[in-house]
Motif scaffolding. Structure first.
Motif, mmCIF file in Angstrom:
data_model
loop_
_atom_site.group_PDB
_atom_site.id
_atom_site.type_symbol
_atom_site.label_atom_id
_atom_site.label_comp_id
_atom_site.label_asym_id
_atom_site.label_seq_id
_atom_site.Cartn_x
_atom_site.Cartn_y
_atom_site.Cartn_z
ATOM 1 N N ARG A 144 -3.493 9.039 31.425
ATOM 2 C CA ARG A 144 -2.409 9.924 30.988
ATOM 3 C C ARG A 144 -1.832 9.508 29.636
ATOM 4 N N ASP A 145 -2.034 8.242 29.285
ATOM 5 C CA ASP A 145 -1.543 7.761 27.990
ATOM 6 C C ASP A 145 -2.107 8.589 26.843
ATOM 7 N N ALA A 146 -3.393 8.931 26.957
ATOM 8 C CA ALA A 146 -4.052 9.682 25.881
ATOM 9 C C ALA A 146 -3.371 11.029 25.656
ATOM 10 N N GLY A 147 -2.919 11.659 26.729
ATOM 11 C CA GLY A 147 -2.251 12.947 26.605
ATOM 12 C C GLY A 147 -0.937 12.841 25.850
ATOM 13 N N TRP A 148 -0.153 11.798 26.155
ATOM 14 C CA TRP A 148 1.123 11.619 25.465
ATOM 15 C C TRP A 148 0.921 11.220 24.007
ATOM 16 N N ILE A 149 -0.088 10.373 23.752
ATOM 17 C CA ILE A 149 -0.391 10.012 22.363
ATOM 18 C C ILE A 149 -0.824 11.246 21.587
ATOM 19 N N LEU A 150 -1.631 12.111 22.221
ATOM 20 C CA LEU A 150 -2.063 13.352 21.572
ATOM 21 C C LEU A 150 -0.871 14.254 21.278
ATOM 22 N N ALA A 151 0.083 14.315 22.211
ATOM 23 C CA ALA A 151 1.277 15.139 21.998
ATOM 24 C C ALA A 151 2.080 14.629 20.809
ATOM 25 N N ALA A 152 2.251 13.302 20.721
ATOM 26 C CA ALA A 152 2.974 12.721 19.581
ATOM 27 C C ALA A 152 2.217 12.963 18.284
ATOM 28 N N ALA A 153 0.884 12.853 18.337
ATOM 29 C CA ALA A 153 0.067 13.086 17.142
ATOM 30 C C ALA A 153 0.195 14.523 16.667
ATOM 31 N N CYS A 154 0.175 15.468 17.591
ATOM 32 C CA CYS A 154 0.314 16.887 17.220
ATOM 33 C C CYS A 154 1.679 17.149 16.598
ATOM 34 N N VAL A 169 3.564 15.003 14.847
ATOM 35 C CA VAL A 169 3.652 14.472 13.483
ATOM 36 C C VAL A 169 2.757 15.253 12.521
ATOM 37 N N ILE A 170 1.634 15.764 13.029
ATOM 38 C CA ILE A 170 0.786 16.620 12.192
ATOM 39 C C ILE A 170 1.550 17.887 11.823
ATOM 40 N N ALA A 171 2.273 18.440 12.789
ATOM 41 C CA ALA A 171 3.052 19.654 12.533
ATOM 42 C C ALA A 171 4.102 19.425 11.457
ATOM 43 N N VAL A 172 4.797 18.281 11.516
ATOM 44 C CA VAL A 172 5.812 17.976 10.494
ATOM 45 C C VAL A 172 5.164 17.862 9.125
ATOM 46 N N PRO A 197 11.626 11.640 -3.185
ATOM 47 C CA PRO A 197 12.221 10.747 -2.180
ATOM 48 C C PRO A 197 13.020 11.483 -1.100
ATOM 49 N N VAL A 198 13.717 12.573 -1.485
ATOM 50 C CA VAL A 198 14.528 13.301 -0.497
ATOM 51 C C VAL A 198 13.636 13.925 0.570
ATOM 52 N N GLY A 199 12.641 14.679 0.127
ATOM 53 C CA GLY A 199 11.733 15.313 1.074
ATOM 54 C C GLY A 199 10.958 14.304 1.888
ATOM 55 N N ALA A 200 10.504 13.217 1.244
ATOM 56 C CA ALA A 200 9.745 12.193 1.952
ATOM 57 C C ALA A 200 10.601 11.508 3.012
ATOM 58 N N THR A 201 11.866 11.240 2.681
ATOM 59 C CA THR A 201 12.761 10.573 3.631
ATOM 60 C C THR A 201 13.036 11.457 4.845
ATOM 61 N N ILE A 202 13.313 12.741 4.602
ATOM 62 C CA ILE A 202 13.580 13.668 5.716
ATOM 63 C C ILE A 202 12.347 13.793 6.612
ATOM 64 N N ALA A 203 11.173 13.934 5.997
ATOM 65 C CA ALA A 203 9.944 14.048 6.778
ATOM 66 C C ALA A 203 9.690 12.777 7.585
ATOM 67 N N SER A 204 9.918 11.624 6.979
ATOM 68 C CA SER A 204 9.708 10.352 7.682
ATOM 69 C C SER A 204 10.649 10.209 8.868
ATOM 70 N N LEU A 205 11.910 10.630 8.685
ATOM 71 C CA LEU A 205 12.878 10.558 9.784
ATOM 72 C C LEU A 205 12.488 11.482 10.933
ATOM 73 N N LEU A 206 12.038 12.689 10.587
ATOM 74 C CA LEU A 206 11.596 13.624 11.627
ATOM 75 C C LEU A 206 10.400 13.071 12.396
ATOM 76 N N ILE A 207 9.454 12.512 11.650
ATOM 77 C CA ILE A 207 8.267 11.932 12.291
ATOM 78 C C ILE A 207 8.665 10.769 13.186
ATOM 79 N N LEU A 208 9.574 9.928 12.708
ATOM 80 C CA LEU A 208 10.033 8.794 13.499
ATOM 81 C C LEU A 208 10.707 9.241 14.787
#
Length: 241
Positions: A176-186, A188-191, A212-223
Motif C-alpha cells: 500500500r505504500d506504493a499507492g500513497w507515494i504515487l498519490a504524493a508524486a501526482c 507534486v507533478i500537478a503543482v 524567487p516568489v513563484g519558486a517559494t510559493i510552489a516549493s511551499l505547496l509541494i512541501l
C-alpha cells in the motif's frame, strides 16, 4: 552558491536550493543513528567504514552519495529491524534518491521526462508543443522547459518524505505504500505543471512566477501536499506488532 547567486534572504527562503525535506531527513536520520546503543565493532564494520571514508574524501560529489548508499545498505543489513540504527540508515539511504539516483535517472531519460512535462503543460495551456517547448498562450513565442523545471526532482522527494515519516513512526512496509507515494508524486507533478502552465498563460508575469516568489510559493505547496499525503497514508498504515 545559493548565497552568492541570489543573496542571503533569497538563499534562506529557498533553503539553499536544497529541499527542506532533505534537510529534515538528514537531521532525523543522523539523530536516529546517534540514539542507538553502542555495539561491538566487527572487522567487517572497519572495512566498510574505511572504504566509505576513502570514497567520501574524493572531491567528487556523486561518489560521496554512492558511498553513503553503500554504507547505509550495509547498516540496514547488519542492524536489528526496528532499531534506531536500522531506521536511521533507511532514512539516509532514501535521502540518496533525490540527491543521486533521481538525478542519474533523469540523466538517462531526460528527453522522455521533459517531453512528458511539456505534454502536460501544453494540454493545460492549450497550445502546440515542439519537443520540450510549448507555445505561449498569446502566440508570441515558445516556453522551453529546462531540466531544472522537471517534475522528477519533486517526485523523488515524495519517496524520501514517505520513508522518513514511516521510519519515524516505525511503521511496517507494505504494498500500500506504493499507492500513497504515487498519490504524493501526482500531487507534486500537478503543482509543477500548473506553475509552468501559468508561465505559458501569463507571459507578462514571467519574472514573478519564475523568480524567487513563484519558486517559494510552489516549493511551499509541494512541501505541504507531500507531507500531508504521506502523513495521511502513515496513519492508515497497519501498526507494527
Amino acid at each position: 552558491m545559493a548565497v552568492r547567486e541570489n543573496g542571503v534572504p533569497a538563499a534562506l527562503m529557498s533553503t539553499f536550493d536544497i529541499s527542506i525535506i532533505v534537510w529534515a531527513a538528514c537531521g532525523i536520520g543522523l539523530s536516529f543513528l546517534l540514539r542507538d546503543p553502542p555495539q561491538p565493532v566487527s572487522r567487517a564494520d572497519r572495512v566498510v567504514a574505511a572504504l566509505a571514508l576513502a570514497a567520501l574524501l574524493l572531491p567528487v560529489v556523486p561518489i560521496s552519495w554512492l558511498a553513503l548508499s553503500g554504507l547505509t545498505v550495509y547498516i540496514v543489513k547488519s542492524s536489528a529491524p526496528s532499531s534506531f540504527m536500522h531506521r536511521g540508515a533507511w532514512i539516509l539511504l532514501a535521502m540518496t534518491v533525490p540527491m543521486l539516483w533521481g538525478r542519474l535517472l533523469f540523466a538517462v531519460f531526460s528527453d522522455a521526462i521533459l517531453r512528458g512535462d511539456a505534454a502536460l503543460v501544453g494540454w493545460l495551456v492549450g497550445t502546440p508543443r515542439i519537443g520540450n517547448a510549448i507555445q505561449f498562450a498569446d502566440g508570441s513565442g515558445y516556453l522551453w522547459i529546462a531540466p531544472a523545471c522537471s517534475s522528477l526532482a519533486n517526485v523523488s522527494l515524495a519517496v524520501l518524505c514517505w520513508v522518513t515519516l514511516a521510519k519515524v513512526e516505525n511503521r511496517p512496509s507494505s504494498w500500500r505504500d506504493a499507492g500513497w507515494i504515487l498519490a504524493a508524486a501526482c500531487a507534486v507533478i500537478a503543482v509543477n505543471v500548473v506553475r509552468i502552465g501559468l508561465l505559458g498563460l501569463y507571459r507578462e508575469s514571467f519574472e514573478t512566477l519564475h523568480g524567487p516568489v513563484g519558486a517559494t510559493i510552489a516549493s511551499l505547496l509541494i512541501l505541504v501536499l507531500t507531507v500531508a499525503i504521506c502523513q495521511i497514508g502513515i496513519r492508515h498504515a497497519p501498526a507494527r506488532a
